[in-house]
Design a protein around this motif. Sequence first.
Motif, PDB file in Angstrom:
ATOM      1  N   ASP A 267      34.578 -47.157 -59.216  1.00  0.00           N
ATOM      2  CA  ASP A 267      34.369 -46.296 -60.382  1.00  0.00           C
ATOM      3  C   ASP A 267      33.080 -45.481 -60.286  1.00  0.00           C
ATOM      4  N   ASN A 268      31.942 -46.180 -60.017  1.00  0.00           N
ATOM      5  CA  ASN A 268      30.686 -45.432 -60.008  1.00  0.00           C
ATOM      6  C   ASN A 268      30.574 -44.523 -58.783  1.00  0.00           C
ATOM      7  N   ASP A 269      31.246 -44.904 -57.676  1.00  0.00           N
ATOM      8  CA  ASP A 269      31.237 -44.036 -56.508  1.00  0.00           C
ATOM      9  C   ASP A 269      31.993 -42.739 -56.791  1.00  0.00           C
ATOM     10  N   PHE A 270      33.112 -42.847 -57.522  1.00  0.00           N
ATOM     11  CA  PHE A 270      33.899 -41.656 -57.839  1.00  0.00           C
ATOM     12  C   PHE A 270      33.109 -40.731 -58.763  1.00  0.00           C
ATOM     13  N   LYS A 271      32.391 -41.293 -59.740  1.00  0.00           N
ATOM     14  CA  LYS A 271      31.575 -40.476 -60.639  1.00  0.00           C
ATOM     15  C   LYS A 271      30.469 -39.765 -59.867  1.00  0.00           C
ATOM     16  N   ARG A 272      29.855 -40.495 -58.922  1.00  0.00           N
ATOM     17  CA  ARG A 272      28.809 -39.889 -58.104  1.00  0.00           C
ATOM     18  C   ARG A 272      29.370 -38.740 -57.272  1.00  0.00           C
ATOM     19  N   ARG A 273      30.556 -38.936 -56.709  1.00  0.00           N
ATOM     20  CA  ARG A 273      31.163 -37.904 -55.869  1.00  0.00           C
ATOM     21  C   ARG A 273      31.623 -36.695 -56.697  1.00  0.00           C
ATOM     22  N   LEU A 274      31.991 -36.926 -57.954  1.00  0.00           N
ATOM     23  CA  LEU A 274      32.313 -35.804 -58.838  1.00  0.00           C
ATOM     24  C   LEU A 274      31.107 -34.889 -58.998  1.00  0.00           C
ATOM     25  N   ARG A 275      29.961 -35.484 -59.223  1.00  0.00           N
ATOM     26  CA  ARG A 275      28.741 -34.698 -59.423  1.00  0.00           C
ATOM     27  C   ARG A 275      28.337 -33.978 -58.128  1.00  0.00           C
ATOM     28  N   ILE A 276      28.424 -34.679 -57.006  1.00  0.00           N
ATOM     29  CA  ILE A 276      28.088 -34.061 -55.728  1.00  0.00           C
ATOM     30  C   ILE A 276      29.019 -32.889 -55.444  1.00  0.00           C
ATOM     31  N   SER A 277      30.301 -33.060 -55.766  1.00  0.00           N
ATOM     32  CA  SER A 277      31.284 -32.003 -55.521  1.00  0.00           C
ATOM     33  C   SER A 277      31.005 -30.775 -56.380  1.00  0.00           C
ATOM     34  N   ALA A 278      30.599 -31.016 -57.631  1.00  0.00           N
ATOM     35  CA  ALA A 278      30.205 -29.892 -58.489  1.00  0.00           C
ATOM     36  C   ALA A 278      29.013 -29.168 -57.874  1.00  0.00           C
ATOM     37  N   GLY A 279      28.083 -29.950 -57.331  1.00  0.00           N
ATOM     38  CA  GLY A 279      26.925 -29.362 -56.666  1.00  0.00           C
ATOM     39  C   GLY A 279      27.307 -28.594 -55.417  1.00  0.00           C
ATOM     40  N   ASN A 280      28.321 -29.091 -54.684  1.00  0.00           N
ATOM     41  CA  ASN A 280      28.787 -28.384 -53.489  1.00  0.00           C
ATOM     42  C   ASN A 280      29.323 -26.996 -53.837  1.00  0.00           C
ATOM     43  N   MET A 281      30.057 -26.923 -54.948  1.00  0.00           N
ATOM     44  CA  MET A 281      30.570 -25.627 -55.386  1.00  0.00           C
ATOM     45  C   MET A 281      29.411 -24.712 -55.767  1.00  0.00           C
ATOM     46  N   GLN A 282      28.438 -25.265 -56.469  1.00  0.00           N
ATOM     47  CA  GLN A 282      27.288 -24.476 -56.894  1.00  0.00           C
ATOM     48  C   GLN A 282      26.502 -23.943 -55.697  1.00  0.00           C
ATOM     49  N   GLN A 283      26.256 -24.820 -54.718  1.00  0.00           N
ATOM     50  CA  GLN A 283      25.427 -24.398 -53.590  1.00  0.00           C
ATOM     51  C   GLN A 283      26.147 -23.393 -52.695  1.00  0.00           C
ATOM     52  N   ALA A 284      27.487 -23.463 -52.638  1.00  0.00           N
ATOM     53  CA  ALA A 284      28.237 -22.471 -51.869  1.00  0.00           C
ATOM     54  C   ALA A 284      28.072 -21.084 -52.482  1.00  0.00           C
ATOM     55  N   VAL A 285      28.024 -21.040 -53.816  1.00  0.00           N
ATOM     56  CA  VAL A 285      27.828 -19.767 -54.513  1.00  0.00           C
ATOM     57  C   VAL A 285      26.385 -19.292 -54.351  1.00  0.00           C
ATOM     58  N   HIS A 286      25.441 -20.217 -54.560  1.00  0.00           N
ATOM     59  CA  HIS A 286      24.020 -19.870 -54.538  1.00  0.00           C
ATOM     60  C   HIS A 286      23.547 -19.506 -53.132  1.00  0.00           C
ATOM     61  N   LEU A 287      24.110 -20.164 -52.116  1.00  0.00           N
ATOM     62  CA  LEU A 287      23.657 -19.965 -50.737  1.00  0.00           C
ATOM     63  C   LEU A 287      24.688 -19.213 -49.902  1.00  0.00           C
ATOM     64  N   ALA A 288      25.479 -18.379 -50.549  1.00  0.00           N
ATOM     65  CA  ALA A 288      26.583 -17.688 -49.862  1.00  0.00           C
ATOM     66  C   ALA A 288      26.109 -16.870 -48.666  1.00  0.00           C
ATOM     67  N   ASP A 289      24.886 -16.367 -48.705  1.00  0.00           N
ATOM     68  CA  ASP A 289      24.405 -15.549 -47.591  1.00  0.00           C
ATOM     69  C   ASP A 289      24.240 -16.351 -46.307  1.00  0.00           C
ATOM     70  N   LEU A 290      24.149 -17.696 -46.430  1.00  0.00           N
ATOM     71  CA  LEU A 290      24.015 -18.532 -45.237  1.00  0.00           C
ATOM     72  C   LEU A 290      25.320 -18.649 -44.459  1.00  0.00           C
ATOM     73  N   PHE A 291      26.403 -18.120 -45.012  1.00  0.00           N
ATOM     74  CA  PHE A 291      27.659 -18.034 -44.266  1.00  0.00           C
ATOM     75  C   PHE A 291      27.619 -16.873 -43.269  1.00  0.00           C
ATOM     76  N   SER A 292      26.603 -16.020 -43.373  1.00  0.00           N
ATOM     77  CA  SER A 292      26.500 -14.841 -42.521  1.00  0.00           C
ATOM     78  C   SER A 292      26.278 -15.233 -41.062  1.00  0.00           C
ATOM     79  N   PRO A 293      26.900 -14.517 -40.114  1.00  0.00           N
ATOM     80  CA  PRO A 293      26.733 -14.800 -38.679  1.00  0.00           C
ATOM     81  C   PRO A 293      25.284 -14.740 -38.193  1.00  0.00           C
ATOM     82  N   LYS A 294      24.422 -14.054 -38.940  1.00  0.00           N
ATOM     83  CA  LYS A 294      23.034 -13.938 -38.479  1.00  0.00           C
ATOM     84  C   LYS A 294      22.325 -15.290 -38.459  1.00  0.00           C
ATOM     85  N   TYR A 295      22.876 -16.286 -39.185  1.00  0.00           N
ATOM     86  CA  TYR A 295      22.297 -17.629 -39.181  1.00  0.00           C
ATOM     87  C   TYR A 295      22.894 -18.505 -38.090  1.00  0.00           C
ATOM     88  N   LYS A 296      23.779 -17.938 -37.291  1.00  0.00           N
ATOM     89  CA  LYS A 296      24.305 -18.554 -36.069  1.00  0.00           C
ATOM     90  C   LYS A 296      24.816 -19.982 -36.309  1.00  0.00           C
TER      91      LYS A 296
END
Length: 394
Positions: A267-296
């Motif tokens: 139970d508590n592991d699933f709740k922790r992973r829910l929060r991490i997953s929300a953060g993963n979505m946030q960081q993909a949006v916030h750090l979208a420029d790091l998907f650029s090829p210039k970061y190799k």
Amino acid sequence: MIDITIAACFAISAALIIYHHMVYPMVLSWYAKRHPAAKIKHVERGYKRGQDDVECADVTILVPAYNEEKWIAEKIRNLASLDYPKKHYQVIIACDGCTDRTVQIAQDTIQEAICCDTHFEIRAFEQNRGKVALINDQMKTITSEITAMSDVSALISIDALLVANRHFQDRRVGAVNGHYQLLSCGSQGEEKYWHYQSDVKQSEACLGSTLGAHGALYMFRTKLFEPLQHNTINDDFIIPMEIIRKGYSVHYDQNMVALELEATNTDNDFKRRLRISAGNMQQAVHLADLFSPKYKGVAFAFISGKGLRLIAPYLMIACFALSIALINHPVFLVGTIAQASLYTLAALGHVFPKIFSHKYCQLLTYIVAGHTANLIGGLRYLFGLESTRWTRVQ
């Protein structure tokens, strides 16, 4: 024509899922063997003083705390036992509006003989502002060259600061990430997953930088810190990635260990992973420029790892739906049955863990549960339902 289009979409979705889970780790491992990351020479000092002590960087260990009465005493004793020149490190325990006995226990513990030579500051705040606000506030007060972040429930290896110090002798290194280890795993699936994550972290180092860090223990150059946005969820990922944005590298060292004391359950592991997953979505949006090829290499790892992990649950749903759409074809009939069987087995492993206790069944259950949390957590962030406040999972 419609059937061909559906089959093509299925093939693309399935290929991406297989690439993320199997091909990418294999490519990383293959590349790492041929392009190993630079090795840092580790010297056993054994608390002995030497000429190198004067060259050790000043370190401030910041430990954010909220209702941590169960672990705070052991954490303080652990930090007091570190093998590092005492005059070169200090510890700040920042208590964010705790409502239990965390502050009192912390104040009592620093009076113990084992703690007398270490500079501790217990900063107790009446108002609970949340971890991000607390970090932003405390970072304004830190003037040491290096800042270390560490969770209360994680004990760190006694030579962790010495190990990190050797990495920071390279001026191109902006942060160092430690090895996360669980004292007690909730399941064999969880144990195998963290072994997998450690292997990936180690292999990513050969690409120039590891992605993010784990809050149990990581260190960075204080001057590189940028105040976090108030709604930041995964601060331990955002801080190192912002440092990469500045042109610095983030190293990983498996000899810098953080041992997690807090046991998990389903139970508590699933709740922790829910929060991490929300953060993963946030960081993909916030750090979208790091998907650029210039970061190799960083871009390659970010796309193959974090990026595909975000869309993996949608790809899995697409594969299942598309195979049902073509169920009249024998190949897709078999595919539908196979997918349904795997998801059913994962569900049974979750509901009846003692019956379905085989290690591979538990691993399947853990992976499917992770993607379920990934789907729900990502949607929670997109719909603004994820809080940035502290959460205590019991």
